[in-house]
Design a protein around this motif. Structure first.
Motif, PDB file in Angstrom:
ATOM      1  N   LEU A 156       0.831  -1.213   0.000  1.00  0.00           N
ATOM      2  CA  LEU A 156       0.000   0.000   0.000  1.00  0.00           C
ATOM      3  C   LEU A 156       0.862   1.257   0.000  1.00  0.00           C
ATOM      4  CD1 LEU A 156      -2.979  -0.921   2.366  1.00  0.00           C
ATOM      5  CD2 LEU A 156      -2.993  -0.583  -0.123  1.00  0.00           C
ATOM      6  N   VAL A 159       2.060   1.809  -3.441  1.00  0.00           N
ATOM      7  CA  VAL A 159       0.971   2.321  -4.281  1.00  0.00           C
ATOM      8  C   VAL A 159       0.733   3.794  -4.000  1.00  0.00           C
ATOM      9  CG1 VAL A 159      -1.529   2.232  -4.566  1.00  0.00           C
ATOM     10  CG2 VAL A 159      -0.173   0.136  -4.726  1.00  0.00           C
ATOM     11  N   ALA A 160       0.804   4.172  -2.721  1.00  0.00           N
ATOM     12  CA  ALA A 160       0.560   5.575  -2.379  1.00  0.00           C
ATOM     13  C   ALA A 160       1.631   6.476  -2.974  1.00  0.00           C
ATOM     14  CB  ALA A 160       0.500   5.747  -0.863  1.00  0.00           C
ATOM     15  N   GLY A 163       1.458   6.255  -6.694  1.00  0.00           N
ATOM     16  CA  GLY A 163       0.200   6.884  -7.049  1.00  0.00           C
ATOM     17  C   GLY A 163       0.298   8.400  -7.037  1.00  0.00           C
ATOM     18  N   ALA A 164       0.996   8.932  -6.040  1.00  0.00           N
ATOM     19  CA  ALA A 164       1.147  10.383  -5.966  1.00  0.00           C
ATOM     20  C   ALA A 164       1.841  10.902  -7.217  1.00  0.00           C
ATOM     21  CB  ALA A 164       1.933  10.769  -4.717  1.00  0.00           C
ATOM     22  N   TYR A 167      -0.470  10.401 -10.181  1.00  0.00           N
ATOM     23  CA  TYR A 167      -1.617  11.321 -10.077  1.00  0.00           C
ATOM     24  C   TYR A 167      -1.224  12.712 -10.543  1.00  0.00           C
ATOM     25  CZ  TYR A 167      -5.523  13.844  -7.873  1.00  0.00           C
ATOM     26  OH  TYR A 167      -6.620  14.634  -7.634  1.00  0.00           O
ATOM     27  N   LEU A 184       7.425  14.594  -0.086  1.00  0.00           N
ATOM     28  CA  LEU A 184       6.424  13.536  -0.248  1.00  0.00           C
ATOM     29  C   LEU A 184       6.743  12.359   0.655  1.00  0.00           C
ATOM     30  CD1 LEU A 184       4.000  12.231  -1.721  1.00  0.00           C
ATOM     31  CD2 LEU A 184       5.641  11.352  -3.397  1.00  0.00           C
ATOM     32  N   VAL A 188       4.472  10.923   3.641  1.00  0.00           N
ATOM     33  CA  VAL A 188       3.836   9.611   3.528  1.00  0.00           C
ATOM     34  C   VAL A 188       4.498   8.577   4.426  1.00  0.00           C
ATOM     35  CG1 VAL A 188       3.352   7.696   1.972  1.00  0.00           C
ATOM     36  CG2 VAL A 188       3.035  10.059   1.204  1.00  0.00           C
TER      37      VAL A 188
ATOM     38  N   VAL B 159      -2.638  14.124  -2.195  1.00  0.00           N
ATOM     39  CA  VAL B 159      -2.232  13.569  -3.485  1.00  0.00           C
ATOM     40  C   VAL B 159      -1.852  12.100  -3.337  1.00  0.00           C
ATOM     41  CG1 VAL B 159      -0.380  13.607  -5.178  1.00  0.00           C
ATOM     42  CG2 VAL B 159      -1.588  15.724  -4.606  1.00  0.00           C
ATOM     43  N   ALA B 160      -1.160  11.758  -2.243  1.00  0.00           N
ATOM     44  CA  ALA B 160      -0.756  10.366  -2.035  1.00  0.00           C
ATOM     45  C   ALA B 160      -1.961   9.464  -1.857  1.00  0.00           C
ATOM     46  CB  ALA B 160       0.171  10.277  -0.826  1.00  0.00           C
ATOM     47  N   ALA B 162      -5.274  10.075  -2.635  1.00  0.00           N
ATOM     48  CA  ALA B 162      -6.073  10.035  -3.858  1.00  0.00           C
ATOM     49  C   ALA B 162      -5.311   9.303  -4.956  1.00  0.00           C
ATOM     50  CB  ALA B 162      -6.420  11.447  -4.305  1.00  0.00           C
ATOM     51  N   GLY B 163      -4.003   9.550  -4.998  1.00  0.00           N
ATOM     52  CA  GLY B 163      -3.181   8.902  -6.007  1.00  0.00           C
ATOM     53  C   GLY B 163      -3.226   7.395  -5.884  1.00  0.00           C
ATOM     54  N   ALA B 164      -3.199   6.904  -4.652  1.00  0.00           N
ATOM     55  CA  ALA B 164      -3.259   5.456  -4.453  1.00  0.00           C
ATOM     56  C   ALA B 164      -4.542   4.892  -5.053  1.00  0.00           C
ATOM     57  CB  ALA B 164      -3.173   5.134  -2.963  1.00  0.00           C
ATOM     58  N   VAL B 166      -6.504   6.220  -7.358  1.00  0.00           N
ATOM     59  CA  VAL B 166      -6.511   6.369  -8.809  1.00  0.00           C
ATOM     60  C   VAL B 166      -5.549   5.367  -9.451  1.00  0.00           C
ATOM     61  CG1 VAL B 166      -5.844   7.928 -10.674  1.00  0.00           C
ATOM     62  CG2 VAL B 166      -7.237   8.778  -8.779  1.00  0.00           C
ATOM     63  N   TYR B 167      -4.381   5.222  -8.828  1.00  0.00           N
ATOM     64  CA  TYR B 167      -3.383   4.294  -9.357  1.00  0.00           C
ATOM     65  C   TYR B 167      -3.960   2.885  -9.456  1.00  0.00           C
ATOM     66  CZ  TYR B 167       1.114   1.833  -9.749  1.00  0.00           C
ATOM     67  OH  TYR B 167       2.165   1.051 -10.165  1.00  0.00           O
ATOM     68  N   ARG B 168      -4.610   2.452  -8.414  1.00  0.00           N
ATOM     69  CA  ARG B 168      -5.186   1.108  -8.423  1.00  0.00           C
ATOM     70  C   ARG B 168      -6.232   0.951  -9.519  1.00  0.00           C
ATOM     71  NH1 ARG B 168      -4.418  -2.160  -3.640  1.00  0.00           N
ATOM     72  NH2 ARG B 168      -6.182  -3.352  -4.433  1.00  0.00           N
ATOM     73  N   ARG B 169      -6.959   2.017  -9.805  1.00  0.00           N
ATOM     74  CA  ARG B 169      -7.964   1.954 -10.877  1.00  0.00           C
ATOM     75  C   ARG B 169      -7.320   1.918 -12.252  1.00  0.00           C
ATOM     76  NH1 ARG B 169     -10.186   1.896 -15.012  1.00  0.00           N
ATOM     77  NH2 ARG B 169     -12.108   2.903 -15.733  1.00  0.00           N
ATOM     78  N   LEU B 176      -9.122  -0.266  -5.772  1.00  0.00           N
ATOM     79  CA  LEU B 176      -9.086  -0.352  -4.321  1.00  0.00           C
ATOM     80  C   LEU B 176     -10.461  -0.697  -3.756  1.00  0.00           C
ATOM     81  CD1 LEU B 176      -6.658   0.308  -2.333  1.00  0.00           C
ATOM     82  CD2 LEU B 176      -8.056   2.266  -1.652  1.00  0.00           C
ATOM     83  N   LEU B 184      -4.924   1.586   4.121  1.00  0.00           N
ATOM     84  CA  LEU B 184      -4.213   2.619   3.368  1.00  0.00           C
ATOM     85  C   LEU B 184      -3.974   3.838   4.246  1.00  0.00           C
ATOM     86  CD1 LEU B 184      -3.110   3.844   0.710  1.00  0.00           C
ATOM     87  CD2 LEU B 184      -5.426   4.673   0.267  1.00  0.00           C
ATOM     88  N   VAL B 188      -0.398   5.374   5.289  1.00  0.00           N
ATOM     89  CA  VAL B 188       0.038   6.674   4.789  1.00  0.00           C
ATOM     90  C   VAL B 188       0.015   7.744   5.858  1.00  0.00           C
ATOM     91  CG1 VAL B 188      -0.510   8.513   3.171  1.00  0.00           C
ATOM     92  CG2 VAL B 188      -0.635   6.125   2.454  1.00  0.00           C
TER      93      VAL B 188
END
Lengths: 191, 191, 191, 191
Positions: A156, A159-160, A163-164, A167, A184, A188, B159-160, B162-164, B166-169, B176, B184, B188
Motif C-alpha cells: 500500500l 501504491v501511495a 500513485g502520488a 496522479y 512527499l 507519507v 495527493v498520495a 487520492a493517487g493510491a 486512482v493508481y489502483r484503478r 481499491l 491505506l 500513509v
DNA sequence: CTTTAATCGAGACGGTACGTCGGGTCTTTCT
DNA sequence: AGAAAGACCCGACGTACCGTCTCGATTAAAG
C-alpha cells in the motif's frame, strides 16, 4: 541449398524496428484511439502494405509496440546503500520518468488502450506490477531494518507513493518535481 | 422591470440532455479518440444535424459533456464529526467512485482527451483540483486538531491518498476495495 | 522512341464504364437537377469515393456522361440510293430515335442541363449540329439533283423537319410515328 | 344559414400571388428538378411554413404555377386580313416568344417536369395543343382559300413550322430571328 | 374598440446529399 | 519474390437544405 537457421530477411528486421518506433511515437502523439496505420506508415516512410504484411491488424501492432516499449530495460539504479536512499532514488527516478520518458508520453494512450483491448490491458498491468515490485521490495527492506514503522504495508505504501507521482502527471497540470520527492516521502513515510 | 422570460425551446433542452448523456456513454465505451458524432446520434436517436445545430464540432461537444459530467454535484458527504472520520469517508467515497461512477468510466477517455485537447485538459485539471480540495481541507483540519503530525503536508498527503486510489484503478487490475481504505490510511497517515 | 505502354488499370476502365452508364440512366430517370452522386453510386454498385476519385464533381461527371452518350456513333445508314430516299431514311431514323433511343430518354435532362450549365449547353448544341448536318447535306443534294425546288433553304428545311419530330416528342403526347414520316415530307417538301 | 360570399383572407391572396410568381422565376432559373420550396420562400420573402400551408407539396405548387403561367391570355393578334398574313404574324409571335417570354424561360423546366410528373405533363401538352390550334386553323384557312396546296396537312405543317421555332430555341445556340420567319415559311410552305 | 381566430415568421427536428478525408483490403506493376 | 503504388469500399466529417412540425407574435374579422 540449406535453409538458414531461421534467418530473417534483414529488410524485415529493419522495417520492423522502424515501424515499432513510429508506432510508439504515434501512440504518444495521437493516443490509442487516434492511432492509424496510415499515420505510422507515413511517419516511418514505409508503405502501408508492408505493415499489413508484418502484423495482422492494428491491435497486434500496438501490442507489439507496447511490448517493445517496456522491454527496453530501464537503467535500473542498482546497489544503493541504505533502503532509505534506495527508496528516494526509485521515486525520484519515477518522477523523472513521469516528466520526460517515452513511457510517460504513451501513458494516456496505454491507459486508454487498456480500457478497450484485453491484450493491452494485460501488458499494461503486467509491466506496472513489475515496475512497482522494486519499490515494494525497498520499502519492505526499510521495514525490516527498522527504518519504517512495522505497521506499514509495503504494498500500500508503494501504491501511495507511486500513485502520488502518477496522479500529479495524469490528473493535474503540474507533474511532481524532483524537489518535491523528499517532502512527499516525509509526509507519507513519516520521515 | 423583471428580466425577460428568456424561454428556451423545450425541444432544445430535451435534445441537449439526450445528446450529452449519449456522449458520456460513448466516451466511456469508445474513448476520446474513438468517439464519433454518428455514434452519439445513433445512440440517443437524434439526427446528426441536431447535434451540429447545438455544438459547432466534436471538440465542443466533448468539452460540454465533460462539463456536464462534473457539474452534477456528487452527493458530498458533509458535516462529519471528526476530521479523521471525514477523511475516511471522503476516501471511501473516492474509492467507490473509482469502481463504479460515470466519472470513473470516462476517466481513461478524460486522461487521453486531456493529453490532446487544451480545453479538455483545463476542465480535467480544474475538476480534479476541486475534488481534491475537500480532502486537503480535511487533512489540514486533522493537522490543526492534532490528529495528524504537524509536519504532514496536507496537499501532498491528499495527493498520495487520492493517487493510491486512482493508481489502483488505472494501473492495476484491482481497483481499491472499501476494506483497503483503512489499511491505506493507517499506512500513509500513520493511523 | 515509341510512346510508353500508357497502361491504365483495368479496374479504372471498369469503374468508369459502369459509372457513366449509371449516370445516363439516372439522367433519364431523374433529370439533370434530380441527378445525385449517391444515386449513381447506388445504381452501379460503386463506392461514392470511387466516383469522386475519377471526376472532380457532379458537373464534370454529367458532362462526361453526355459526351459518352453522343460518342457512341449511331449506326448511320450510309450510301443510300437517291437523295429522296436518303432523306426519308434519315427522318425515319430520327423519329425512331425520338421514340426509343437513350438519347431521347435523356433529352429532357439535356435540354434542362443545357439551360443551366454552359458546358452541357456547348455539348448539347454541338452534337445537335453534327446530327443535323447529315440531313442538311441530303436536302442540299436533293436540291442539286432537282428533286427539290431550288428556292428551298436546306438548313431551314432540315430544321423544320427535325423540329417537327422533336416537337412531337417534347411538346405533345404523341411522338411521331413511322407512318407519319411520309406525309410530313409530303407536306413540308412538297412531295 | 347561407355561407358568406366566400371571403378569403387578403393575407392569403397576397401570399399566394407572391409565391406563384416566385415559383415561376425559380422554375426559369433553376429548372424543375432544381426548384426548392426554400428558394421560392426566400425569393418572395415568405416563410416556408406559409407555402406548406397553402400547397400540399412541391408538385402541387409547380402545377399551380404552370397553370397561372398559361392562363395569362397571351395578347393574341386577332382579326388579320389574309390567312397568309395571319400565319406569318402567328409564327413571328411564336419566334418572339421563344426569344423572350416567361413561357420560353420556363420551357426547359416544363419539358423536364413533363417527363417526371404526370400532372405537369398533362398541363404542358394541353397548353401546347391549345396554342398550336390557332396556327392549324390559319393554315387550314389558307388551304381553303387556295393560298396553299391542297395536299398540305394543316396539322403536320403547323407542327413543322412551330417545331422549327422550338427546335432552334432548344437544340441550337441561335433562336430563330424575326427576319428568318419569311424564309422559313417560303421553304416549308413553298411561298 | 376589443375579442377571437386565422395567418404568419421563426426555427427545431429528422433526413439526405454534398464533397473531403482517411482507413483497411486487395490488386497491379515495378525492381 | 518481394515492396511500392494505388484502386476499391466503407464510413465519418462538417455543411447545406428539405419537408414536417410546433411555437409565439401579428393581423384580420366579428362582436
Amino acid at each position: 541449398m540449406p535453409t538458414g537457421p531461421d534467418r530473417v530477411d534483414p529488410r524485415i528486421t529493419r522495417s520492423r524496428r522502424a515501424v515499432l518506433d513510429a508506432t510508439l511515437a504515434e501512440l504518444a502523439a495521437r493516443g490509442y484511439g487516434g492511432l492509424t496505420i496510415d499515420g505510422v506508415a507515413t511517419r516511418c516512410g514505409v508503405a502501408r502494405s508492408t505493415i499489413y504484411r508484418l502484423w495482422p491488424d492494428r491491435a497486434a501492432l500496438v501490442a507489439d509496440a507496447i511490448d517493445a516499449l517496456n522491454e527496453q530495460p530501464p537503467p535500473l539504479p542498482a546497489g544503493d546503500e541504505t533502503p532509505r536512499e534506495r527508496i528516494a532514488t526509485l521515486v525520484r527516478h519515477l518522477a523523472d520518468a513521469m516528466r520526460s520518458s517515452p513511457v510517460a508520453a504513451c501513458l494516456p494512450a496505454l491507459i486508454d488502450g487498456a480500457e478497450r483491448d484485453p491484450t493491452v490491458r494485460r501488458l499494461h498491468h503486467h509491466y506496472n506490477d513489475r515496475r512497482r515490485a522494486a519499490l515494494v521490495a525497498a520499502i519492505a527492506a526499510a521495514v525490516e531494518t527498522g527504518d519504517l514503522r512495522s505497521d506499514v504495508d509495503p504494498e500500500l505504501a508503494a501504491v501511495a507513493v507511486a500513485g502520488a507521482v502518477v496522479y500529479r502527471r495524469l490528473m493535474t497540470a503540474r507533474p511532481l518535481r524532483d524537489d518535491e520527492v523528499e517532502p512527499l516521502l516525509g509526509t507519507v513515510l513519516g520521515w
